[in-house]
Design a protein around this motif. Structure first.
Motif, PDB file in Angstrom:
ATOM      1  N   GLU A 156      10.258 -27.317 -50.053  1.00  0.00           N
ATOM      2  CA  GLU A 156       9.918 -28.491 -49.250  1.00  0.00           C
ATOM      3  C   GLU A 156      11.168 -29.027 -48.565  1.00  0.00           C
TER       4      GLU A 156
ATOM      5  N   MET B 184       8.641 -23.437 -40.877  1.00  0.00           N
ATOM      6  CA  MET B 184       7.255 -23.588 -40.439  1.00  0.00           C
ATOM      7  C   MET B 184       6.868 -22.552 -39.390  1.00  0.00           C
TER       8      MET B 184
ATOM      9  N   LYS C 291       9.870 -31.900 -43.075  1.00  0.00           N
ATOM     10  CA  LYS C 291       8.507 -31.357 -43.107  1.00  0.00           C
ATOM     11  C   LYS C 291       8.335 -30.106 -42.255  1.00  0.00           C
ATOM     12  N   LYS C 292       9.437 -29.477 -41.840  1.00  0.00           N
ATOM     13  CA  LYS C 292       9.339 -28.266 -41.020  1.00  0.00           C
ATOM     14  C   LYS C 292       9.330 -27.016 -41.907  1.00  0.00           C
TER      15      LYS C 292
ATOM     16  N   LEU D 220      -1.799 -25.538 -44.669  1.00  0.00           N
ATOM     17  CA  LEU D 220      -2.160 -26.908 -45.024  1.00  0.00           C
ATOM     18  C   LEU D 220      -3.246 -26.977 -46.086  1.00  0.00           C
TER      19      LEU D 220
ATOM     20  N   LYS E 281       5.038 -24.902 -45.973  1.00  0.00           N
ATOM     21  CA  LYS E 281       3.894 -25.645 -46.499  1.00  0.00           C
ATOM     22  C   LYS E 281       3.170 -26.431 -45.412  1.00  0.00           C
ATOM     23  N   ASN E 282       3.932 -26.893 -44.428  1.00  0.00           N
ATOM     24  CA  ASN E 282       3.356 -27.737 -43.394  1.00  0.00           C
ATOM     25  C   ASN E 282       2.938 -26.982 -42.137  1.00  0.00           C
TER      26      ASN E 282
END
Length: 324
Positions: A86, A159, A90-91, A100, A94-95
């Motif tokens: 993580e 991401m 937030k890049k 998602l 998981k995101n």
């Protein structure tokens, strides 16, 4: 293609699962072996199994998501635990949109915490993912296989790499074959490891396939009507079962559904567009999946070798959500 495929509501062929060539290539497996922790942490696999079976007893629908976690990890950067990391911005993987709907992370965290108490700094998060995937299938009375261990954990998560490496549910057969081949997986692996999804992934197939407000003509009309009843045009959250009614089991009914034009994704229907993938699919359907369990285990071992880090490369994370 969403991810693995298991008729466990979504996978195995349901919610079953890059490393970008070179640093992510499906080659270097030196250092992986069955029983890697036999001396350094002999209870490692038993500890992981305990957490998986306890979680599955409470929620049998976790089988597919846990399998899917491993698939989504291996197809991006290889099987090195990047899907668990993580980032503050937030890049992280998981995101990414395809991830998602992933769940089951807390089971990985709990098993890892117990392993750190038993043998600190020994068992990698990427190996925990591999063991969990196998144990989740066993808990569903599905296939078992010997898990090769010895992976190390990666330090990077991105991401955009997830977006570019995970097979799309909109893929045609040529694209799927090429994507799997780049990971060292063949056409049989493609069929064995295909599947689950959420409404946004099939919305176009239901409501605007050619841009004229129509549905995919390759989708059975009655099945399409049922899907439209579940998935409204603005629904972004509804989870869909690949094989309604069998989401707590591991079986081969997926093959029958695809042959009836009731595969959830365009990528499922695409399996009928190649003679080799179609032949295997129909063979399993007609033989009641006589070799599927064995084939599934073989494909999982092959997938588990994609882009692995071994030896002194990478690290063994103390906590799976962050680098040391």
């Amino acid at each position: 293609m969403a991810a693995l495929r298991m008729t466990i509501s979504c996978v195995i062929l349901l919610q079953v699962l890059s490393c970008l060539l070179s640093s992510f290539a499906p080659t270097n497996v030196q250092g992986l072996k069955v029983g890697f922790y036999d001396k350094a942490c002999p209870k490692a696999e038993l500890i992981v199994k305990k957490f998986v079976f306890e979680a599955m007893k409470k929620d049998p629908t976790l089988g597919a998501p846990l399998l899917r976690l491993f698939f989504h990890d291996c197809f991006v950067r290889g099987c090195e635990g990047s899907v668990l990391l993580e980032l503050k911005n937030k890049k992280d993987e998981k995101n990414a949109m395809p991830n998602l709907s992933l769940r089951g992370f807390e089971i990985i965290d709990n098993a890892k915490a117990a392993l750190e108490k038993e043998c600190p700094g020994i068992v990698s998060c990427s190996d925990v993912l591999a063991i969990v995937a196998r144990d989740a299938m066993v808990a569903l009375n599905g296939p078992s296989w010997e898990v090769e261990t010895g992976r190390r954990d990666g330090l990077v998560t991105n991401m955009y790499e997830a977006l570019s490496n995970l097979p799309s549910p909109l893929s045609n057969i040529s694209s799927l074959i090429t994507r799997f081949h780049s990971k060292g997986l063949d056409k049989k692996d493609l069929v064995v490891l295909s599947g689950k999804g959420h409404c946004p992934q099939i919305r176009n197939r239901l409501y605007n396939f050619t841009g004229k407000g129509d549905s995919d003509p390759n989708l059975d009309t009655k099945y399409a009507a049922k899907l439209r009843n579940k998935c409204k045009p603005t629904d972004n959250t509804m989870a869909l079962e690949m094989d309604p009614g069998s989401f707590k089991t591991f079986d081969v009914s997926y093959f029958k559904r695809v042959s009836q034009r009731r595969g959830l994704f365009q990528s499922d229907a695409a399996l009928l567009d190649n003679q080799e993938t179609k032949s295997y699919l129909l063979k399993q359907m007609n033989s009641d999946g006589s070799t599927f369990f064995k084939d599934f285990g073989v494909s999982m071992v092959k997938m588990g070798r994609i882009g692995v880090l071994t030896g002194k490369v990478g690290q063994v994370r103390k906590k799976c959500r962050m680098v040391n």
